[in-house]
Design a protein around this motif. Structure first.
Motif, mmCIF file in Angstrom:
data_model
loop_
_atom_site.group_PDB
_atom_site.id
_atom_site.type_symbol
_atom_site.label_atom_id
_atom_site.label_comp_id
_atom_site.label_asym_id
_atom_site.label_seq_id
_atom_site.Cartn_x
_atom_site.Cartn_y
_atom_site.Cartn_z
ATOM 1 N N GLU A 303 0.843 -1.203 0.000
ATOM 2 C CA GLU A 303 0.000 0.000 0.000
ATOM 3 C C GLU A 303 0.874 1.248 0.000
ATOM 4 O OE1 GLU A 303 -3.561 2.087 2.675
ATOM 5 O OE2 GLU A 303 -2.402 0.410 3.500
ATOM 6 N N ASP A 304 0.935 1.919 -1.131
ATOM 7 C CA ASP A 304 1.615 3.207 -1.247
ATOM 8 C C ASP A 304 0.599 4.281 -0.875
ATOM 9 O OD1 ASP A 304 2.800 5.572 -1.987
ATOM 10 O OD2 ASP A 304 3.223 4.981 -4.052
ATOM 11 N N ASP A 305 0.741 4.842 0.310
ATOM 12 C CA ASP A 305 -0.269 5.776 0.824
ATOM 13 C C ASP A 305 0.012 7.188 0.316
ATOM 14 O OD1 ASP A 305 -2.632 6.010 2.224
ATOM 15 O OD2 ASP A 305 -1.655 6.639 4.065
ATOM 16 N N TYR A 306 -0.073 7.325 -0.981
ATOM 17 C CA TYR A 306 0.319 8.554 -1.668
ATOM 18 C C TYR A 306 -0.631 9.702 -1.348
ATOM 19 C CZ TYR A 306 1.392 11.680 -5.563
ATOM 20 O OH TYR A 306 1.728 12.762 -6.318
ATOM 21 N N ASP A 307 -0.076 10.821 -0.863
ATOM 22 C CA ASP A 307 -0.839 12.058 -0.632
ATOM 23 C C ASP A 307 -2.046 11.870 0.283
ATOM 24 O OD1 ASP A 307 0.795 13.699 -2.043
ATOM 25 O OD2 ASP A 307 -0.552 14.025 -3.731
ATOM 26 N N SER A 308 -1.998 10.902 1.175
ATOM 27 C CA SER A 308 -3.187 10.601 1.978
ATOM 28 C C SER A 308 -3.570 11.754 2.891
ATOM 29 C CB SER A 308 -2.935 9.346 2.822
ATOM 30 O OG SER A 308 -1.854 9.541 3.718
ATOM 31 N N GLU A 309 -2.593 12.571 3.311
ATOM 32 C CA GLU A 309 -2.898 13.654 4.246
ATOM 33 C C GLU A 309 -3.682 14.795 3.604
ATOM 34 O OE1 GLU A 309 1.258 12.009 5.238
ATOM 35 O OE2 GLU A 309 0.185 12.706 3.450
ATOM 36 N N LEU A 310 -3.619 14.880 2.278
ATOM 37 C CA LEU A 310 -4.165 16.059 1.599
ATOM 38 C C LEU A 310 -5.529 15.770 0.985
ATOM 39 C CD1 LEU A 310 -0.900 17.383 -0.076
ATOM 40 C CD2 LEU A 310 -1.960 18.119 2.058
ATOM 41 N N ARG A 311 -6.499 15.464 1.828
ATOM 42 C CA ARG A 311 -7.885 15.344 1.363
ATOM 43 C C ARG A 311 -8.616 16.604 1.793
ATOM 44 N NH1 ARG A 311 -12.954 12.091 2.680
ATOM 45 N NH2 ARG A 311 -13.894 11.863 0.613
ATOM 46 N N TYR A 312 -9.283 17.250 0.842
ATOM 47 C CA TYR A 312 -9.837 18.575 1.096
ATOM 48 C C TYR A 312 -11.301 18.558 1.501
ATOM 49 C CZ TYR A 312 -5.557 19.523 -1.408
ATOM 50 O OH TYR A 312 -4.245 19.536 -1.809
ATOM 51 N N GLU A 313 -11.967 17.435 1.354
ATOM 52 C CA GLU A 313 -13.371 17.335 1.748
ATOM 53 C C GLU A 313 -13.527 16.104 2.632
ATOM 54 O OE1 GLU A 313 -15.864 17.319 -1.675
ATOM 55 O OE2 GLU A 313 -14.945 19.097 -2.555
ATOM 56 N N GLY A 314 -13.894 16.297 3.887
ATOM 57 C CA GLY A 314 -14.015 15.191 4.813
ATOM 58 C C GLY A 314 -12.667 14.780 5.366
ATOM 59 N N TYR A 315 -12.627 13.609 5.978
ATOM 60 C CA TYR A 315 -11.416 13.111 6.595
ATOM 61 C C TYR A 315 -10.689 12.170 5.640
ATOM 62 C CZ TYR A 315 -13.356 14.919 10.950
ATOM 63 O OH TYR A 315 -13.863 15.737 11.916
ATOM 64 N N PRO A 316 -9.358 12.032 5.786
ATOM 65 C CA PRO A 316 -8.636 11.067 4.954
ATOM 66 C C PRO A 316 -9.179 9.659 5.155
ATOM 67 C CG PRO A 316 -7.107 12.553 6.089
ATOM 68 C CD PRO A 316 -8.460 12.810 6.664
ATOM 69 N N PHE A 317 -9.136 8.852 4.109
ATOM 70 C CA PHE A 317 -9.582 7.473 4.206
ATOM 71 C C PHE A 317 -8.625 6.681 5.096
ATOM 72 C CE2 PHE A 317 -11.890 8.901 0.583
ATOM 73 C CZ PHE A 317 -13.018 8.103 0.506
ATOM 74 N N PRO A 318 -9.133 5.746 5.897
ATOM 75 C CA PRO A 318 -8.239 4.904 6.698
ATOM 76 C C PRO A 318 -7.406 4.006 5.800
ATOM 77 C CG PRO A 318 -10.479 4.071 6.812
ATOM 78 C CD PRO A 318 -10.551 5.385 6.082
ATOM 79 N N SER A 319 -6.319 3.525 6.333
ATOM 80 C CA SER A 319 -5.406 2.710 5.539
ATOM 81 C C SER A 319 -5.927 1.298 5.340
ATOM 82 C CB SER A 319 -4.046 2.640 6.236
ATOM 83 O OG SER A 319 -4.169 1.906 7.450
ATOM 84 N N LEU A 320 -5.451 0.648 4.286
ATOM 85 C CA LEU A 320 -5.679 -0.782 4.106
ATOM 86 C C LEU A 320 -4.995 -1.571 5.224
ATOM 87 C CD1 LEU A 320 -5.095 -1.470 0.296
ATOM 88 C CD2 LEU A 320 -7.138 -2.069 1.586
ATOM 89 N N GLN A 321 -3.835 -1.100 5.630
ATOM 90 C CA GLN A 321 -3.065 -1.835 6.633
ATOM 91 C C GLN A 321 -3.850 -2.040 7.906
ATOM 92 O OE1 GLN A 321 -1.717 -1.073 9.710
ATOM 93 N NE2 GLN A 321 0.030 -2.450 9.908
ATOM 94 N N GLY A 322 -4.629 -1.028 8.298
ATOM 95 C CA GLY A 322 -5.400 -1.149 9.523
ATOM 96 C C GLY A 322 -6.464 -2.223 9.470
#
Length: 520
Positions: A303-322
């Motif tokens: 899982e390449d969590d590319y740009d996960s911090e930069l979501r502009y509407e709502g919260y970032p999606f949780p990771s697959l790893q979790g």
């Protein structure tokens, strides 16, 4: 007081023949040959007569005589306080003979196949000039310069970032602890510091994953389109034929298509939170299906969590790893959110794979550089990273909105349109069918605009034309000027006589192209 070296090495002088006599003439001739061969260039400073005499173990007067002869001939020039240099005027003169590297060469050597492949990769990954719309250019409001310098001054001198011996291949423990805490809170990643491996960025994490997870004949799923960094790794390590390109649609990677193509693949490389380059997140149904396949097939998900911090509407999606920590290798980086030259990222791996990743890391570069790890650990521990991300998210959101509005004003929808998305520091501008995006990239570069082509991210035979535009570290004025130049290039290329299909003037006609919603 610091001492300077008393001898200077000058390999281009060669060995003087003392039995032949007239050492001054030999020195002068050696200097002439060095200039002709390009060993020393116009403007290069020569050693002082004293240092050269000591190095050659001859009388200083002999060197002075040689220098004076060459000054008279125009090979050298001497100015008070500036020493003796190769004459600048020689830069305009044609070479008296071929450079040493060329003499005697009858044909260019045939490069090994890997060398040719890596040379191509070097050209493909050459950094873009830091002008709009290069990706990940953190300047101005998005650069943590002052805080970073303060922490660096404190930690690099006498703190834990001071020069030291070999350190842990996994990385500095304070940084691994900070990363584990950060991803637990922000990305729902379930891990301990012992599972964190500090890397030089996501690219190294991808390379380690390929080395550790894939045998010579193991197949691997890769999205289509995909980050060129992962496809280039697989191609260059002899796995081109075992790489299975799996189509992407609005829900992310098509798991059913992957199972049809390669049900027994050993690994799947995905950008679940922000698909690269298109930008959509993977739906929860696709996430569950992907992990169910991995468990049933004893496969791994990278899982390449590319740009996960930069979501502009709502919260970032949780990771697959979790959702399945035992089957997912999670890759992250600080290069995008802080600055690319930092070269620090991380891989979070299941316990059973920690030693394997550590061993692969040792053979690659032993361990990450120490100083910046401690600076980053302090930056995170003191809460600066969370504040920095909030600031960056606000700035990038405004830049994104402005650029989209500007491009939609300048370009007709039939000619170019933007892939929808609500996160990241880039977006894709699709181009009408028949426009050569690589040619647009070259023409834009000549106009002072940096963009990347989308087509190389696709598998052969499935490419679509488009451009990847970054909007992070540029002012509104810079982006407006660049957008106008880019629009001019696109319109001119669309109307060029050699293009397949006719494109009329944007104000009076339409292009017969339709937008697609999936990438096969």
């Amino acid at each position: 007081m610091a001492r300077t070296a008393g001898r200077v090495e000058i390999p281009w002088i060669g060995t003087l023949d003392r039995a032949a006599g007239n050492l001054s003439r030999q020195v002068a001739q050696a200097l002439r040959e060095a200039v002709r061969n390009g060993d020393v260039l116009p403007g290069d400073a020569l050693p002082s007569t004293r240092l050269l005499a000591e190095s050659l173990q001859i009388a200083r007067g002999t060197v002075i005589e040689a220098y004076q002869q060459l000054i008279a001939e125009g090979f050298l020039e001497s100015r008070g306080g500036a020493g003796t240099r190769v004459a600048h005027a020689l830069a305009e003169a044609p070479p008296a003979s071929e450079p040493r590297a060329v003499r005697g060469r009858t044909a260019r050597p045939v490069l090994p196949e890997p060398a040719t492949a890596f040379a191509q990769i070097a050209q493909e990954f050459r950094p873009l000039p830091h002008v709009p719309f290069a990706i990940s250019v953190p300047v101005g409001l998005t650069a943590p310069a002052d805080i970073w310098r303060r922490l660096g001054n404190r930690l690099r001198a006498k703190g834990p970032g001071a020069p030291a011996g070999y350190t842990d291949p996994l990385g500095a423990l304070p940084l691994r602890e900070a990363i584990a805490s950060y991803v637990r809170k922000s990305r729902s990643v379930r891990c301990e510091p012992g599972q964190v491996i500090v890397t030089s960025g996501t690219q190294q994490g991808l390379f380690l994953a390929c080395q550790v997870l894939l045998g010579p004949r193991d197949q691997a799923w890769v999205e289509n389109p995909a980050y060129r960094g992962v496809t280039a790794i697989l191609e260059s390590t002899g796995r081109r034929d075992t790489m299975v390109r799996v189509p992407v649609d609005v829900e992310g990677i098509d798991v059913e298509a992957g199972i049809r193509k390669a049900p027994h693949a050993r690994a799947a490389f995905v950008t679940a939170s922000h698909q690269y380059p298109l930008g959509m997140p993977m739906s929860m149904a696709r996430r569950n299906a992907l992990l169910a396949w991995a468990r049933a097939s004893h496969a791994w998900v990278v899982e390449d969590d590319y740009d996960s911090e930069l979501r502009y509407e709502g919260y970032p999606f949780p990771s697959l790893q979790g959702l399945d920590p035992d089957r997912v290798i999670y890759l992250g980086t600080f290069s995008k959110i802080l600055f690319p030259s930092l070269r620090l990222g991380y891989a979070i791996v299941p316990d059973d794979l920690v030693d394997a990743f550590c061993g692969a890391r040792v053979l690659m570069d032993r361990h990450p550089p120490n100083a910046d790890q401690h600076v980053l650990a302090a930056f995170m521990a003191e809460g600066h990273l969370e504040r920095h991300i909030r600031k960056v998210r606000n700035v990038y959101f405004e830049h994104r909105v402005q650029l989209i509005e500007t491009l939609e004003t300048l370009l007709p929808k039939e000619l170019a349109w933007i892939e929808p998305g609500d996160q990241g520091m880039h977006f894709v501008l699709w181009l009408a069918e028949g426009i050569d995006d690589r040619k647009v990239v070259d023409l834009a570069a000549r106009a002072g605009v940096s963009v990347r082509a989308v087509s190389p991210t696709f598998a052969p035979g499935t490419a679509r034309p488009g451009l990847i535009l970054g909007f992070g570290g540029f002012s509104g004025a810079q982006m407006n000027v660049a957008a106008q130049r880019l629009a001019d290039v696109i319109v001119a290329e669309a109307q060029s006589p050699g293009r397949r299909g006719a494109v009329r003037e944007p104000s009076t006609g339409k292009v017969g192209s339709r937008r697609r919603t999936s990438c096969n």
